[in-house]
Design a protein around this motif. Structure first.
Motif, short mmCIF file in Angstrom:
data_model
loop_
_atom_site.label_atom_id
_atom_site.label_comp_id
_atom_site.label_asym_id
_atom_site.label_seq_id
_atom_site.Cartn_x
_atom_site.Cartn_y
_atom_site.Cartn_z
N PRO A 102 0.80 -1.24 0.00
CA PRO A 102 0.00 0.00 0.00
C PRO A 102 0.82 1.27 0.00
N ASP A 103 2.06 1.20 0.50
CA ASP A 103 2.88 2.41 0.59
C ASP A 103 3.86 2.55 -0.56
N GLN A 104 3.74 1.71 -1.58
CA GLN A 104 4.66 1.73 -2.71
C GLN A 104 3.89 1.81 -4.02
N PRO A 105 4.53 2.34 -5.09
CA PRO A 105 3.86 2.33 -6.40
C PRO A 105 3.47 0.91 -6.80
N HIS A 106 2.31 0.79 -7.43
CA HIS A 106 1.85 -0.53 -7.84
C HIS A 106 2.78 -1.07 -8.93
N PRO A 107 3.10 -2.36 -8.90
CA PRO A 107 4.06 -2.89 -9.88
C PRO A 107 3.53 -3.07 -11.29
N PHE A 108 2.20 -3.00 -11.49
CA PHE A 108 1.72 -3.15 -12.88
C PHE A 108 0.46 -2.33 -13.17
N HIS A 109 0.01 -1.51 -12.27
CA HIS A 109 -1.12 -0.63 -12.54
C HIS A 109 -0.62 0.77 -12.85
N ASP A 110 -0.86 1.27 -14.05
CA ASP A 110 -0.68 2.69 -14.35
C ASP A 110 0.75 3.16 -14.13
N LEU A 111 1.72 2.40 -14.63
CA LEU A 111 3.10 2.86 -14.56
C LEU A 111 3.34 3.95 -15.61
N ASP A 112 4.21 4.90 -15.28
CA ASP A 112 4.41 6.06 -16.15
C ASP A 112 4.85 5.67 -17.56
N GLY A 113 5.59 4.58 -17.67
CA GLY A 113 6.10 4.18 -18.98
C GLY A 113 5.04 3.88 -20.01
N VAL A 114 3.80 3.61 -19.56
CA VAL A 114 2.74 3.27 -20.52
C VAL A 114 2.43 4.46 -21.43
N HIS A 115 2.72 5.66 -20.97
CA HIS A 115 2.38 6.84 -21.77
C HIS A 115 3.26 6.96 -23.01
N ASP A 116 4.48 6.43 -22.95
CA ASP A 116 5.32 6.41 -24.16
C ASP A 116 4.67 5.58 -25.26
N VAL A 117 4.01 4.49 -24.86
CA VAL A 117 3.33 3.64 -25.84
C VAL A 117 2.25 4.43 -26.56
N TYR A 118 1.44 5.15 -25.80
CA TYR A 118 0.30 5.83 -26.41
C TYR A 118 0.69 7.09 -27.17
N ARG A 119 1.82 7.68 -26.81
CA ARG A 119 2.30 8.80 -27.63
C ARG A 119 2.71 8.30 -29.01
N ALA A 120 3.32 7.12 -29.06
CA ALA A 120 3.68 6.54 -30.35
C ALA A 120 2.43 6.16 -31.14
N TRP A 121 1.44 5.61 -30.47
CA TRP A 121 0.19 5.25 -31.15
C TRP A 121 -0.53 6.50 -31.67
N ARG A 122 -0.48 7.58 -30.89
CA ARG A 122 -1.17 8.80 -31.33
C ARG A 122 -0.54 9.34 -32.62
N ARG A 123 0.78 9.24 -32.72
CA ARG A 123 1.43 9.70 -33.96
C ARG A 123 0.93 8.88 -35.16
N ILE A 124 0.70 7.61 -34.96
CA ILE A 124 0.17 6.77 -36.04
C ILE A 124 -1.25 7.18 -36.39
N ALA A 125 -2.10 7.33 -35.38
CA ALA A 125 -3.49 7.71 -35.63
C ALA A 125 -3.56 9.06 -36.35
N ASP A 126 -2.73 9.99 -35.93
CA ASP A 126 -2.75 11.33 -36.53
C ASP A 126 -2.23 11.33 -37.96
N SER A 127 -1.52 10.28 -38.35
CA SER A 127 -1.00 10.23 -39.72
C SER A 127 -2.05 9.80 -40.74
N TYR A 128 -3.22 9.36 -40.26
CA TYR A 128 -4.31 8.92 -41.14
C TYR A 128 -5.35 10.03 -41.26
N PRO A 129 -6.04 10.08 -42.39
CA PRO A 129 -7.11 11.09 -42.56
C PRO A 129 -8.37 10.69 -41.80
N GLY A 130 -9.22 11.68 -41.55
CA GLY A 130 -10.55 11.37 -41.05
C GLY A 130 -10.70 11.25 -39.55
N ASP A 131 -9.83 11.87 -38.77
CA ASP A 131 -10.00 11.87 -37.31
C ASP A 131 -10.07 10.45 -36.73
#
Length: 549
Positions: free
Chosen positions: A227-256
């Motif tokens: 309880p007093d430590q960061p969770h080992p697999f829930h919502d780790l900061d590194g997951v945001h790097d994944v979605y930034r890469a995915w967003r670049r892919i989505a934005d490269s396509y037409p049509g929102d």
């Protein structure tokens, strides 16, 4: 869809979730399929939805109803073919309906070629680095690497057997043992899923729904949950790097093209981090879904949701049910109207008449709030949870993994009733050789699409009318909300343009605003009074210069 012409579709869309196995059966084998979906597109067109989200339809051993994927670029034969899906996407587009494909990135099936190669190659196989293989603890490695508890409950590690027959390493699975977790620290895993996104965008998909979006990245030191430590697999900061890469892919396509995350987080600020301008476009609002039928609790949920989304400029989403939770007609008929997996049980009395009344009001509430609204298949028919499925017919792994305490999710996945007076209620074609894969209650004959069509008092016609008004009202969909003065137990707000929504969650009728013209009510009004458990949409003349803030 009510929105400015230059606003992306996903900001104010009504999105309908299709659970393919249970939507419509085209070939008579008792299992829903692509042919069945194509045959029922006109229902969704008449309902007025803007987009369809399809739950997984990939090749799978079906250990977890298709969320154990063995091939992310094909369709399971039980559902049809990839060519049929491409035709489905095109036919939906012809009707002005966008499509959202479900991608499961946290884990795959143990039948996936990578995992099979990892097992066959033994301890030195390079494919093992794509997953979480670890030696056990204790003498002989007989103890699990950690004591982590899985998302379905139960253990999270399974021991392998080496090719020579000796006990081997253990592999991690946050869900069922048949669902090994990917190692998202490995660049090959990241590249694979980026290519999977392109595969579906290339086939015309307008969006990607991301399963278990907050679980991908793990702490490689494998600490225990404390309880007093960061969770080992829930919502780790590194997951945001994944979605930034995915967003670049989505934005490269037409049509929102949109990325929509399944993010279960109690911390609203952490939740909002997934919605920063260079990450996901939207995420599911489980706080609202699990909220009690109580005015103060709902207002707090709505305010908290809107305040969390505002700094990142993302639209809120409003969800009442989905394929994982007890249907809200049943939840709202119970003494405790909240939802959480921790207390999911059957055998709790539910007043379905009361639950239906409240569900009708909840529909108008959710469709009037700012942002996008989700409709889970069958909620437009007022279907309750099916709670008397025989144990031998249950398929959900949550049932055995909970020690046969949690009934699992089969009760919200029962095939839809379309027409007729007895099962399969038009779910399968006439003369089908097989019964539906889960049994339908006989009393559903009054809840079929055909029985409700044209009945002005039916749940189906309420949804059709509400979505039609939502499309026509410039103030609805994406935008602002202004709370209005109201008696205790009543939610009242304006969306601008004289559009007001009132929901009476108190135990007594309350007066309607003077001069308000009802546009739609969840049940008949009592002259100038709004009955309990009732919602109404009104047109009210506003003083010049009045606008939402």
């Amino acid at each position: 869809m009510s929105r400015a012409d230059d606003s992306p579709w996903w900001r104010g869309a009504v999105i309908y979730q299709v659970y393919p196995r249970s939507f419509a059966d085209g070939d008579g084998d008792g299992i829903g399929d692509i042919a069945g979906i194509r045959s029922r597109l006109d229902h969704l067109c008449t309902l007025g939805v803007d987009a369809i989200w399809f739950s997984p339809w990939y090749p799978s051993p079906m250990a977890d109803a298709g969320y154990d994927v063995s091939d992310y670029r094909d369709i399971d034969p039980v559902f049809g073919t990839l060519a049929e899906v491409e035709a489905l996407i095109a036919e939906a587009h012809e009707r002005g309906i966008r499509t959202i494909v479900d991608v499961v990135p946290n884990h795959c099936s143990d039948a996936h070629p990578w995992f099979q190669a990892a097992l066959a190659g033994g301890p030195g196989a390079p494919e093992r680095d794509l997953f979480w293989f670890r030696p056990g603890r204790g003498p002989g490695g007989d103890q699990r690497p950690t004591d982590w508890i899985g998302e379905f409950g139960g253990e999270t590690w399974t021991r392998t057997t080496n090719p020579d027959g000796t006990p081997g390493d253990w592999y991690l699975h946050l869900f069922a043992p048949q669902q090994p977790d990917f190692n998202w620290d490995h660049p090959r895993v990241r590249a694979e899923f980026e290519d999977i996104l392109r595969f579906w965008f290339d086939r015309g998909a307008d969006g990607i729904r991301i399963d278990s979006a907050g679980l991908l990245v793990k702490d490689g030191t494998l600490p225990e949950v404390r309880p007093d430590q960061p969770h080992p697999f829930h919502d780790l900061d590194g997951v945001h790097d994944v979605y930034r890469a995915w967003r670049r892919i989505a934005d490269s396509y037409p049509g929102d093209r949109a990325l929509i995350g399944e993010v279960w987080l109690p911390d609203r600020q952490r939740f909002a981090n997934y919605l920063r301008p260079d990450e996901l476009h939207a995420a599911f609002n489980f706080d609202f879904l699990g909220c009690a039928w109580d005015a103060a609790a709902l207002r707090e949920s709505i305010d908290g949701t809107l305040s969390a989304h505002a700094p990142v400029g993302a639209p809120a989403t409003w969800v009442l049910s989905n394929h994982d939770v007890t249907r809200h007609v049943t939840r709202y008929g119970r003494e405790d109207t909240t939802f959480s997996f921790a207390k999911k049980r059957e055998g709790i009395f539910s007043d379905l008449e009361l639950g239906t009344t409240r569900a009708r009001a909840a529909a108008l509430l959710s469709l009037a709030l700012p942002g996008a609204a989700y409709v889970y298949q069958g909620e437009e028919l007022g279907l309750p949870e099916v709670e008397d499925i025989p144990p031998e017919l249950r398929t959900d792994p949550m049932w055995p993994r909970s020690g046969y305490v949690d009934p699992g999710r089969d009760g919200c996945r029962v095939p839809l009733p379309w027409s007729g007076d007895e099962p399969p209620f038009g779910f399968s074609p006439d003369g089908a050789a097989s019964a539906p894969w889960l049994p339908q209650p006989a009393h559903w004959k009054d809840r079929t699409v055909r029985a409700q069509t044209g009945d002005p008092h039916s749940m189906l016609e309420l949804y059709r009318a509400a979505i039609a008004i939502r499309r026509a009202e410039p103030a609805l969909g994406d935008g602002e909300l202004t709370w209005l003065p109201a008696p205790d137990g009543v939610l009242a707000f304006s969306r601008g343009g004289g559009f007001h929504c009132l929901v009476n969650l108190s135990g007594a009728p309350v007066p309607l605003p003077a001069g308000g013209e009802p546009l739609l009510a969840s049940r008949p009004l009592d002259d100038d009074l709004l009955p309990p458990d009732t919602a109404v949409w009104l047109r009210v003349a506003e003083p010049a210069g009045t606008a939402p803030v």
